[in-house]
Design a protein around this motif. Structure first.
Motif, PDB file in Angstrom:
ATOM      1  N   GLN A 172       6.592  53.630  60.988  1.00  0.00           N
ATOM      2  CA  GLN A 172       6.004  53.991  62.282  1.00  0.00           C
ATOM      3  C   GLN A 172       4.485  53.850  62.258  1.00  0.00           C
ATOM      4  O   GLN A 172       3.885  53.296  63.185  1.00  0.00           O
ATOM      5  CB  GLN A 172       6.393  55.423  62.650  1.00  0.00           C
ATOM      6  N   ARG A 181       3.358  50.132  62.070  1.00  0.00           N
ATOM      7  CA  ARG A 181       3.474  49.466  63.376  1.00  0.00           C
ATOM      8  C   ARG A 181       2.399  49.932  64.339  1.00  0.00           C
ATOM      9  O   ARG A 181       1.790  49.131  65.062  1.00  0.00           O
ATOM     10  CB  ARG A 181       4.862  49.726  63.971  1.00  0.00           C
ATOM     11  N   SER A 182       2.149  51.233  64.358  1.00  0.00           N
ATOM     12  CA  SER A 182       1.146  51.781  65.273  1.00  0.00           C
ATOM     13  C   SER A 182      -0.255  51.265  64.959  1.00  0.00           C
ATOM     14  O   SER A 182      -1.042  50.976  65.865  1.00  0.00           O
ATOM     15  CB  SER A 182       1.170  53.310  65.202  1.00  0.00           C
TER      16      SER A 182
END
Length: 310
Positions: free
Chosen positions: A37, A40-41
């Protein structure tokens, strides 16, 4: 009966090479999910924030370490909360406050990674840095607070059963490496490869203004858990305005770990779980309550236990 507990997240340790997180990534599903996560962020490869590949040209060591530790600390917290239920309060030191805000729902993951990316580790004029010193007598503290060029940035309070107080000092490199060496303690200054910014001092005003502007466009909610802070004038945070103040004022103001511990004690917690590197080595007193750590040694212990069972 559920034992009331607190989650406390540690600061970014720029010397941290993420070996523990690499091992957890392979064995811990919640840590692995959080790394995916955060990567990707932040628009980075997972191997970059795991420090398996070299730093990118547009990212500092501090930013990459912060992203990696954020991912790892959140994954560990996910597991603890799943097993033990809601904490009575959450808090952290520097980067740890960003992690605490995420766990409490005060910041989304995207907002947290955006704040880390805004926290550039580059001085505007002269070279900046931080150093660490243990002061044996309280009277020696004042020497390390000589604004504007040298200030106490983080007061960790007494460590090692009260033998002395640990201070993080920040300011201009020439001041810390020069005048800073004349104090009663041994001020260990971080080299340029690890740090180029005077964190938690007014030298970070431009960063604070950028964070303020960014948060103006965010719909900040009330946190689901009370947030204990290292900013004595703010205290416990339970609302969106407090979240914003934490993020903005923490850039330029001194952090006080004893202040956070006093706030934590008001919740009557019987157990403190510290997540992240560095804190175990200080032997800090978290109000006389049971304290455990989720850090490199913990990773060694749990993985050794698994190997022994196999």
């Amino acid at each position: 009966m559920t034992i009331p507990y607190a989650l406390i997240f540690g600061p970014a340790d720029v010397s941290h090479m993420m070996k523990d997180m690499q091992r957890l990534y392979d064995t811990h599903s919640q840590v692995r999910a959080r790394f995916g996560q955060v990567a990707r962020s932040a628009g980075m490869d997972v191997n970059t924030i795991l420090r398996k590949t070299p730093l990118l040209d547009d990212a500092s060591c501090m930013q990459v370490v912060s992203l990696g530790l954020l991912a790892g600390m959140l994954g560990i917290a996910d597991d603890i909360i799943e097993q033990r239920g809601a904490p009575s309060c959450v808090g952290g030191i520097s980067l740890g406050e960003v992690a605490a805000l995420c766990v409490a729902g005060g910041l989304t993951l995207d907002e947290a990674t955006a704040l880390i990316r805004l926290r550039v580790d580059m001085p505007e004029a002269e070279d900046e840095t931080v150093g660490f010193v243990m002061v044996m007598e309280e009277g020696g503290r004042a020497f390390y607070n000589q604004p504007p060029e040298m200030r106490i940035a983080v007061d960790y309070g007494q460590i090692h059963q009260g033998i002395g107080s640990l201070l993080m000092v920040a300011g201009l490199r020439r001041a810390l490496e020069g005048r800073g060496q004349e104090g009663s303690g041994v001020l260990e200054v971080l080299p340029p490869a690890l740090c180029n910014s005077a964190y938690h001092t007014p030298y970070r005003q431009r960063i604070a203004e950028q964070i303020d502007a960014y948060l103006q466009g965010c719909a900040l909610p009330a946190p689901r858990y009370p947030l204990v802070t290292c900013l004595p004038e703010i205290g416990v945070v339970n609302d969106p305005q407090g979240i914003k103040q934490m993020c903005v004022r923490g850039e330029t103001e001194m952090l006080s770990v004893p202040a956070m511990i006093r706030q934590m004690q008001s919740f009557g917690v019987a157990d403190v779980i510290c997540i992240g590197p560095f804190l175990r080595s200080l032997n800090m007193d978290f109000g006389g309550v049971s304290t455990s750590f989720r850090d490199e040694q913990w990773v060694d212990d749990i993985l050794s236990s698994l190997s022994a069972v196999e």
